[in-house]
Design an enzyme around this catalytic site. Sequence first.
Site, PDB file in Angstrom:
ATOM      1  CG  ASP A  67      48.558   8.309  -7.751  1.00 55.58           C
ATOM      2  OD1 ASP A  67      47.516   8.908  -8.076  1.00 55.58           O
ATOM      3  OD2 ASP A  67      48.729   7.105  -7.977  1.00 55.58           O
ATOM      4  CG  ASN A 135      52.244  -3.861 -11.035  1.00 51.98           C
ATOM      5  OD1 ASN A 135      51.292  -3.241 -10.543  1.00 51.98           O
ATOM      6  ND2 ASN A 135      53.411  -3.294 -11.258  1.00 51.98           N
ATOM      7  CG  HIS A 137      50.408  -0.199  -9.225  1.00 52.66           C
ATOM      8  ND1 HIS A 137      50.704  -0.509 -10.527  1.00 52.66           N
ATOM      9  CD2 HIS A 137      49.560   0.858  -9.303  1.00 52.66           C
ATOM     10  CE1 HIS A 137      50.074   0.311 -11.347  1.00 52.66           C
ATOM     11  NE2 HIS A 137      49.366   1.155 -10.636  1.00 52.66           N
ATOM     12  CD  GLU A 142      54.889   0.343 -10.058  1.00 52.75           C
ATOM     13  OE1 GLU A 142      54.306  -0.754 -10.046  1.00 52.75           O
ATOM     14  OE2 GLU A 142      54.818   1.131 -11.020  1.00 52.75           O
TER      15      GLU A 142
HETATM   16  C1  GLP Z   1      47.568   4.121 -12.040  1.00 49.32           C
HETATM   17  C2  GLP Z   1      47.197   4.827 -10.763  1.00 49.32           C
HETATM   18  C3  GLP Z   1      46.500   3.905  -9.780  1.00 49.32           C
HETATM   19  C4  GLP Z   1      45.408   3.153 -10.500  1.00 49.32           C
HETATM   20  C5  GLP Z   1      45.982   2.307 -11.589  1.00 49.32           C
HETATM   21  C6  GLP Z   1      44.947   1.501 -12.345  1.00 49.32           C
HETATM   22  O1  GLP Z   1      48.802   3.510 -11.973  1.00 49.32           O
HETATM   23  N1  GLP Z   1      48.304   5.437 -10.126  1.00 49.32           N
HETATM   24  O2  GLP Z   1      46.003   4.646  -8.707  1.00 49.32           O
HETATM   25  O3  GLP Z   1      44.702   2.342  -9.579  1.00 49.32           O
HETATM   26  O4  GLP Z   1      46.634   3.169 -12.508  1.00 49.32           O
HETATM   27  O5  GLP Z   1      44.301   2.327 -13.265  1.00 49.32           O
HETATM   28  P1  GLP Z   1      43.028   1.938 -14.077  1.00 49.32           P
HETATM   29  O6  GLP Z   1      41.880   2.073 -13.157  1.00 49.32           O
HETATM   30  O7  GLP Z   1      42.967   2.926 -15.209  1.00 49.32           O
HETATM   31  O8  GLP Z   1      43.203   0.545 -14.562  1.00 49.32           O
END
Ligand code: GLP
Length: 240
Positions: A67, A135, A137, A142
Amino acid sequence: MNIIVVGNAKETGKSALKVIKKTLSNKPNAVICFPTGSSPLPLYQEMVEDFKTNKTNYNQVVTFNLDEYKGLGSKHPQSYRYFMDTNLFSKINIKKENINFPNGVIKDAKEECARYHELLAKNKRDIQILGIGSNGHIAFNEPGTSFDSITHVVSLSASTIRDNSRFFDSIKEVPKQAITMGLSEIMDSETIILIATGINKAHAVLDMIKGPISEECPASILQKHKNVIVILDKEAASLL
Ligand code: GLP
């Protein structure tokens, strides 16, 4: 699901690296899709260390990323492309032309989504690496996103904006939209590795593994995949 619980975040990286190296030893031109965020960072650090020490070869590897924020270019320090360049791509021998990324600053975002979807369709992933949002995702899919979704533009939920604001000077600077791979494309990989660390992921991890398979928890779709490895530290695994 193959669930591996390790002692700390560093060990999640070591454990995931083993899977990557095994794949590369059989298929040097593997296609790997990467996530951003803090969860995969220990893996990227291990990959960089291992590249320095063992010269693991990435020069035929093709990469995708999950993304990108809409409106942030590759030189913006909070863009996901910048994150990947800084933490991984510039430190191992991946060829620039083999790196694929959604372009967050293109005018016609719909066209960009179609371009990315076509590329993904032509390059089935050998390994899909994932983090998970608090959450549930994955990528920026989402809760409520269709399991059939493909690359699309998404409006970020308030909780995701809040979680991700730690990387920005203020919450106002967090982009409200992103381009994300869809859930059906994420599932289109031989192997999926999901990494989660910390107590704030414990509920999402529980729902993903033991909850119903439901679009309300996007990560629960992984229960339908035949080869998923979930690598957790003790905190993230604490509710299982
Ligand atoms: C973002 C990214 C996800 C990621 C999530 C959790 O929203 N788009 O791909 O898994 O954050 O991030 P973190 O690993 O920093 O907790």
